[in-house]
Design an enzyme around this catalytic site. Structure first.
Site, mmCIF file in Angstrom:
data_model
loop_
_atom_site.group_PDB
_atom_site.id
_atom_site.type_symbol
_atom_site.label_atom_id
_atom_site.label_comp_id
_atom_site.label_asym_id
_atom_site.label_seq_id
_atom_site.Cartn_x
_atom_site.Cartn_y
_atom_site.Cartn_z
ATOM 1 N N ARG A 128 8.418 6.937 -3.694
ATOM 2 C CA ARG A 128 8.648 7.722 -2.474
ATOM 3 C C ARG A 128 8.522 9.213 -2.762
ATOM 4 N NH1 ARG A 128 8.528 3.033 -1.469
ATOM 5 N NH2 ARG A 128 6.380 3.710 -1.306
ATOM 6 N N ASP A 135 5.511 -8.732 -0.524
ATOM 7 C CA ASP A 135 5.017 -7.378 -0.782
ATOM 8 C C ASP A 135 3.734 -7.460 -1.600
ATOM 9 O OD1 ASP A 135 7.071 -6.073 0.472
ATOM 10 O OD2 ASP A 135 8.169 -5.556 -1.343
ATOM 11 N N ARG A 185 1.116 -7.321 7.234
ATOM 12 C CA ARG A 185 1.623 -5.944 7.208
ATOM 13 C C ARG A 185 0.554 -5.056 6.573
ATOM 14 N NH1 ARG A 185 6.888 -5.748 3.899
ATOM 15 N NH2 ARG A 185 7.788 -6.369 5.877
ATOM 16 N N GLN A 227 -3.231 -3.518 1.497
ATOM 17 C CA GLN A 227 -3.190 -2.068 1.236
ATOM 18 C C GLN A 227 -4.547 -1.439 1.562
ATOM 19 O OE1 GLN A 227 -2.461 -3.437 -2.630
ATOM 20 N NE2 GLN A 227 -0.471 -2.440 -2.867
HETATM 21 C C1 LIG Z 1 7.359 -1.417 5.887
HETATM 22 C C2 LIG Z 1 6.571 -0.902 4.715
HETATM 23 C C3 LIG Z 1 6.262 -1.787 3.691
HETATM 24 C C4 LIG Z 1 5.501 -1.346 2.608
HETATM 25 N N1 LIG Z 1 5.125 -2.250 1.640
HETATM 26 C C5 LIG Z 1 4.269 -1.857 0.675
HETATM 27 C C6 LIG Z 1 3.725 -2.787 -0.257
HETATM 28 O O1 LIG Z 1 4.021 -3.996 -0.226
HETATM 29 N N2 LIG Z 1 2.856 -2.327 -1.197
HETATM 30 C C7 LIG Z 1 2.489 -1.009 -1.263
HETATM 31 O O2 LIG Z 1 1.672 -0.664 -2.125
HETATM 32 N N3 LIG Z 1 3.017 -0.107 -0.417
HETATM 33 C C8 LIG Z 1 3.880 -0.492 0.539
HETATM 34 N N4 LIG Z 1 4.370 0.442 1.421
HETATM 35 C C9 LIG Z 1 4.182 1.892 1.156
HETATM 36 C C10 LIG Z 1 2.873 2.396 1.727
HETATM 37 O O3 LIG Z 1 1.783 1.843 1.033
HETATM 38 C C11 LIG Z 1 2.779 3.918 1.603
HETATM 39 O O4 LIG Z 1 2.855 4.271 0.259
HETATM 40 C C12 LIG Z 1 3.831 4.674 2.378
HETATM 41 O O5 LIG Z 1 4.141 4.030 3.584
HETATM 42 C C13 LIG Z 1 3.350 6.089 2.699
HETATM 43 O O6 LIG Z 1 2.169 6.051 3.462
HETATM 44 P P1 LIG Z 1 2.102 6.485 5.011
HETATM 45 O O7 LIG Z 1 1.239 5.497 5.711
HETATM 46 O O8 LIG Z 1 3.451 6.608 5.547
HETATM 47 O O9 LIG Z 1 1.286 7.810 5.035
HETATM 48 P P2 LIG Z 1 1.229 9.132 4.145
HETATM 49 O O10 LIG Z 1 -0.215 9.501 4.145
HETATM 50 O O11 LIG Z 1 1.942 8.990 2.832
HETATM 51 O O12 LIG Z 1 2.068 10.140 5.014
HETATM 52 C C14 LIG Z 1 1.639 10.539 6.286
HETATM 53 C C15 LIG Z 1 2.735 11.325 6.983
HETATM 54 O O13 LIG Z 1 3.906 10.528 7.117
HETATM 55 C C16 LIG Z 1 5.068 11.340 6.971
HETATM 56 N N5 LIG Z 1 5.812 10.920 5.736
HETATM 57 C C17 LIG Z 1 5.350 10.130 4.738
HETATM 58 N N6 LIG Z 1 6.283 9.961 3.778
HETATM 59 C C18 LIG Z 1 7.368 10.654 4.168
HETATM 60 C C19 LIG Z 1 8.664 10.880 3.609
HETATM 61 N N7 LIG Z 1 9.014 10.342 2.432
HETATM 62 N N8 LIG Z 1 9.534 11.642 4.297
HETATM 63 C C20 LIG Z 1 9.190 12.182 5.500
HETATM 64 N N9 LIG Z 1 7.974 12.008 6.069
HETATM 65 C C21 LIG Z 1 7.068 11.265 5.428
HETATM 66 C C22 LIG Z 1 4.565 12.742 6.880
HETATM 67 O O14 LIG Z 1 4.438 13.267 8.172
HETATM 68 C C23 LIG Z 1 3.197 12.540 6.262
HETATM 69 O O15 LIG Z 1 2.316 13.614 6.481
HETATM 70 C C24 LIG Z 1 5.095 0.019 2.531
HETATM 71 C C25 LIG Z 1 5.417 0.897 3.571
HETATM 72 C C26 LIG Z 1 6.124 0.450 4.658
HETATM 73 C C27 LIG Z 1 6.408 1.408 5.766
#
Ligand SMILES: Cc1cc2nc3c(=O)[nH]c(=O)nc-3n(C[C@H](O)[C@H](O)[C@H](O)COP(=O)(O)OP(=O)(O)OC[C@H]3O[C@@H](n4cnc5c(N)ncnc54)[C@H](O)[C@@H]3O)c2cc1C
Length: 311
Positions: A292, A137, A187, A166
């Site tokens: 989250r 991560d 990722r 990121q």
């Molecule tokens: C497999 C995986 C591994 C990750 N590992 C890391 C890591 O190592 N380091 C790190 O900093 N971050 C990590 N993240 C988190 C990531 O950086 C984001 O903070 C998170 O995924 C939200 O961004 P988004 O791309 O979904 O888009 P966003 O701009 O947050 O959301 C876009 C749209 O997605 C939908 N959505 C988003 N969140 C939700 C929710 N909680 N419930 C329902 N719908 C939602 C909505 O439609 C929203 O409008 C990881 C995420 C994933 C999926």
């Protein structure tokens, strides 16, 4: 970025809030919607259910910023136990593990990097013996260089080790170029920490634009991109870029977090895409839950209700 995101991340650091929230049983609705449980058994069960639905999994034993060696060792032991149980149930064909270096010692003031590297090596070895892989991560920007240096060391013996980049960081497009080589699992996520404007895009649109630039680099490159987002626009753009660059399904994958857009997860898997779900589990679910909630303040009212009723 959401207006509420930064206040929630700041509030999350309050010890009072942490105490109040942490006394909620994990069975409280809002917690179980993001974390399937506190035990290895709960995580293995969630994995088995997802695999039955045609999805894949990556498991994260929750815990970060470990400052003592015993706690780092306990985290390693938890991963070894997890890998052993996944292998025993024949689940490692579809499940790998995700590891935060700060949970295995990176933040320990003396020799943190060395301790984390050795611990990560132990987990990588166990993962390989179990027939699967590890992805590191990515945490806040102060650790990016050190995490990438550890990745380089690990890949000497375990080239299958994955990295997270990121898109909100200014540096990430260049990091994508450096990591888009054959066999390199990367990722790509947007980024979940509160970062200063000196290093990270602050505007949501700028983060999205950077995400698309990074997608182009990774999908045009030789590596194995892991597209980690719930954003419907990013999923659509990734799919059309994959066709544009002649990528067959299975030469990249989509990833989403446990409990977020589960129907979309199944839809993508049903359309032939590889879809992997990130399953966090364990006692230390507080920081994860707060990140989250910061992303999705709409869930706050649900959260406050769980807190008040404490069910
Ligand atoms: C497999 C995986 C591994 C990750 N590992 C890391 C890591 O190592 N380091 C790190 O900093 N971050 C990590 N993240 C988190 C990531 O950086 C984001 O903070 C998170 O995924 C939200 O961004 P988004 O791309 O979904 O888009 P966003 O701009 O947050 O959301 C876009 C749209 O997605 C939908 N959505 C988003 N969140 C939700 C929710 N909680 N419930 C329902 N719908 C939602 C909505 O439609 C929203 O409008 C990881 C995420 C994933 C999926």
């Amino acid at each position: 970025m959401s207006l509420l995101r930064q206040p929630i991340l700041l509030l999350a650091r309050s010890e009072k809030v942490k105490k109040l929230v942490s006394t909620m049983p994990v069975s409280a609705g809002i917690v179980t919607s993001y974390v399937p449980g506190e035990t290895t058994a709960a995580a293995v069960k969630a994995t088995s259910d997802l695999l039955d639905d045609g999805l894949r999994a990556t498991l994260d034993f929750l815990g970060e910023d470990t400052l003592d060696v015993e706690q780092a060792d306990a985290t390693v032991a938890a991963y070894l136990d997890l890998l052993q149980q996944l292998a025993a149930q024949g689940l490692t064909r579809g499940a790998e593990v995700s590891v935060k270096l700060s949970a295995v010692g990176q933040a320990i003031p003396e020799n943190g990097d060395k301790i984390a590297l050795e611990n990560a090596r132990t987990i990588c070895r166990a993962a390989r013996n179990a027939g699967t892989t590890v992805t590191l991560d990515m945490e806040d920007h102060t650790t990016t260089d050190r995490t990438l240096a550890t990745l380089r060391e690990l890949r000497k013996d375990f080239p299958e080790t994955g990295a997270v980049l990121q898109a909100y960081l200014h540096r990430t497009e260049a990091d994508c170029r450096a990591l888009a080589y054959e066999g390199s699992r990367v990722r790509l996520c947007k980024g979940a920490y509160k970062e200063p404007e000196t290093v990270a895009f602050q505007d949501r649109l700028d983060v999205d634009r950077s995400y698309v630039r990074c997608l182009k680099v990774l999908l045009a490159g030789q590596g194995y991109p892991m597209i980690a987002t719930h954003d419907p626009r990013m999923v659509e753009i990734a799919s059309s870029l994959a066709s544009r660059y002649g990528r067959a399904q299975g030469s990249y994958e989509f990833q989403m977090l446990y409990g977020i857009r589960p129907e979309e997860q199944k839809r993508l898997a049903g359309s032939g895409e590889t879809m992997r779900v990130y399953i966090p589990y364990g006692l230390e679910w507080y920081g994860y839950l707060m990140r989250r909630l910061a992303e999705r303040p709409q869930n706050l009212s649900f959260f406050v209700k769980s807190l008040v009723s404490k069910k």
